[in-house]
Design an enzyme around this catalytic site. Structure first.
Site, PDB file in Angstrom:
ATOM      1  N   GLU A   1       0.939  -1.308   0.154  1.00 55.88           N
ATOM      2  CA  GLU A   1       0.072   0.004   0.047  1.00 55.88           C
ATOM      3  C   GLU A   1       0.917   1.408  -0.019  1.00 55.88           C
ATOM      4  OE1 GLU A   1      -2.712   0.619   3.174  1.00 55.88           O
ATOM      5  OE2 GLU A   1      -4.070   2.160   1.999  1.00 55.88           O
TER       6      GLU A   1
ATOM      7  N   ASP B   1      -4.502  -2.145   7.898  1.00 57.20           N
ATOM      8  CA  ASP B   1      -5.726  -1.721   7.226  1.00 57.20           C
ATOM      9  C   ASP B   1      -6.706  -1.394   8.434  1.00 57.20           C
ATOM     10  OD1 ASP B   1      -7.671  -1.915   5.190  1.00 57.20           O
ATOM     11  OD2 ASP B   1      -8.771  -3.267   6.448  1.00 57.20           O
TER      12      ASP B   1
ATOM     13  N   THR C   1      -6.429   2.476   8.832  1.00 56.48           N
ATOM     14  CA  THR C   1      -5.714   3.296   9.179  1.00 56.48           C
ATOM     15  C   THR C   1      -6.530   4.519   9.871  1.00 56.48           C
ATOM     16  OG1 THR C   1      -4.065   2.756   7.545  1.00 56.48           O
ATOM     17  CG2 THR C   1      -3.824   4.947   8.705  1.00 56.48           C
TER      18      THR C   1
ATOM     19  N   ASP D   1      -0.799  -4.982   3.035  1.00 60.12           N
ATOM     20  CA  ASP D   1      -1.587  -3.885   3.724  1.00 60.12           C
ATOM     21  C   ASP D   1      -0.781  -3.876   5.276  1.00 60.12           C
ATOM     22  OD1 ASP D   1      -2.741  -1.855   4.721  1.00 60.12           O
ATOM     23  OD2 ASP D   1      -4.751  -2.267   3.702  1.00 60.12           O
TER      24      ASP D   1
ATOM     25  N   ASP E   1      -6.287  -4.641  -0.040  1.00 59.71           N
ATOM     26  CA  ASP E   1      -7.329  -5.043   0.818  1.00 59.71           C
ATOM     27  C   ASP E   1      -8.138  -6.311   0.538  1.00 59.71           C
ATOM     28  OD1 ASP E   1      -7.481  -2.358   2.175  1.00 59.71           O
ATOM     29  OD2 ASP E   1      -8.309  -1.482   0.267  1.00 59.71           O
TER      30      ASP E   1
HETATM   31  C1  IPD Z   1      -9.177   1.004   3.786  1.00 60.70           C
HETATM   32  C2  IPD Z   1      -9.839   0.697   4.765  1.00 60.70           C
HETATM   33  C3  IPD Z   1     -11.315   1.475   4.682  1.00 60.70           C
HETATM   34  C4  IPD Z   1     -11.900   1.464   3.175  1.00 60.70           C
HETATM   35  C5  IPD Z   1     -10.708   1.651   2.126  1.00 60.70           C
HETATM   36  C6  IPD Z   1      -9.602   0.988   2.415  1.00 60.70           C
HETATM   37  P1  IPD Z   1      -6.333   1.478   4.561  1.00 60.70           P
HETATM   38  O1  IPD Z   1      -7.618   0.810   3.962  1.00 60.70           O
HETATM   39  O2  IPD Z   1     -10.157  -0.651   4.638  1.00 60.70           O
HETATM   40  O3  IPD Z   1     -12.136   0.909   5.330  1.00 60.70           O
HETATM   41  O4  IPD Z   1     -13.014   2.258   2.995  1.00 60.70           O
HETATM   42  O5  IPD Z   1     -11.205   1.628   0.805  1.00 60.70           O
HETATM   43  O6  IPD Z   1      -8.858   1.222   1.295  1.00 60.70           O
HETATM   44  O7  IPD Z   1      -6.129   2.675   4.000  1.00 60.70           O
HETATM   45  O8  IPD Z   1      -6.916   1.728   6.097  1.00 60.70           O
HETATM   46  O9  IPD Z   1      -5.420   0.445   4.763  1.00 60.70           O
END
Ligand code: IPD
Length: 269
Positions: free
Chosen positions: A62, A85, A87, A82, A212
């Site tokens: 990521e 996940d 964040t 990731d 994800d």
């Molecule tokens: C995100 C989270 C979030 C979702 C985003 C993801 P990250 O990942 O899972 O809930 O809405 O599409 O990309 O940025 O926290 O690794």
């Protein structure tokens, strides 16, 4: 991937400690797309350790992607990482945060591990060998009827008025179809793990990324579930959209109810 609790212990300790501390927060693609120094630190540690053991393997991760690395899935063995996940949850100390690592060879997902950092739950799935949470076999729900379904989704990072209108109208369509509820927990990977464990009947999202989805896809499939494109066709890991469900009937009904929100593709950024 047999449910060993020793996995990535030191990385999880870093995340758990940082959860309660002050963080330096930056934004990426939007004001709601957050990153902290801990995301960078943990991603670096995971990649350098894997690289030492598997020097010829490739990585999609990521924060490397956010820094401009290309996200191309070749036939070479590839780890899809990731580091944190959820964040945004992490920044707010909301305790729904995971590490997710998937592995693909010949563009086929082979295994995935997702660790729920605060509840110490390790979800694992390996192609042909089942899916587990802390060693307990996972099984999806057999529900086929939206009017009896608990549905999960995530908002995604875009917050412009047109995107928000589509997001809310997709949710409204499922509520009109009398879904029991639509939940947003702030972590795509953990929401997908709830689906794999039968605690929810369906999941859909526009705006998530291959990191994800990679590990969670193996876990859901091995728990007996379906992961597909929102068009109703086969999953495209790079397409930034997904529908998953315990049954094909449910996944198809959800896909038919949705309007598309265009997030582009991970491999074209
Ligand atoms: C995100 C989270 C979030 C979702 C985003 C993801 P990250 O990942 O899972 O809930 O809405 O599409 O990309 O940025 O926290 O690794």
């Amino acid at each position: 991937t047999d449910g060993s609790k020793g996995w990535c212990h030191s990385h999880v300790k870093i995340i758990r400690k940082a959860l309660s501390e002050e963080k330096r927060v930056s934004t990426k693609t939007s004001a709601a797309d957050l990153v902290t120094e801990t995301d960078h630190l943990v991603e670096g540690l995971i990649i350098s350790e894997l690289q030492k053991r598997f020097p010829s393997h490739r990585f999609i991760a990521e924060e490397a992607a956010a820094a401009g690395a290309k996200c191309v899935l070749t036939p070479s063995p590839t780890w899809i990482v990731d580091p944190i996940d959820g964040t945004c949850n992490f920044v707010h100390r909301f305790p729904t945060v995971a590490v997710s690592i998937g592995f693909a060879v010949n563009q086929e997902l082979e295994f995935g591990v997702i660790y729920h950092c605060t509840e110490e739950r390790l979800y694992t799935g390996r192609r042909g060998r089942g899916a587990f949470c802390n060693g307990q076999r996972l099984r999806v729900s057999g529900e086929t009827d939206i009017s009896k379904a608990l549905v999960l989704t995530e908002i995604g990072p875009k917050r412009d008025p047109a995107t928000l209108k589509l997001f809310l109208s997709n949710m409204e369509r499922l509520l009109h179809a009398k879904a029991h509820g639509v939940r947003v927990i702030g972590s795509s990977t953990l929401a997908l793990c709830h689906l794999a464990s039968g605690a929810a009947d369906a999941y859909y999202q526009f705006g998530l990324h291959c990191w994800d989805l990679a590990a969670a896809t193996v876990i859901i499939r091995e728990a007996g579930g379906i992961v597909m494109d929102t068009s109703g066709g086969p999953l495209d890991l790079m397409s930034c959209r997904v529908v998953a469900a315990g049954t094909r009937e449910m996944a198809t009904l959800i896909a038919q109810a949705l309007q598309t929100i265009n997030y582009g593709r991970d491999d074209e950024k």
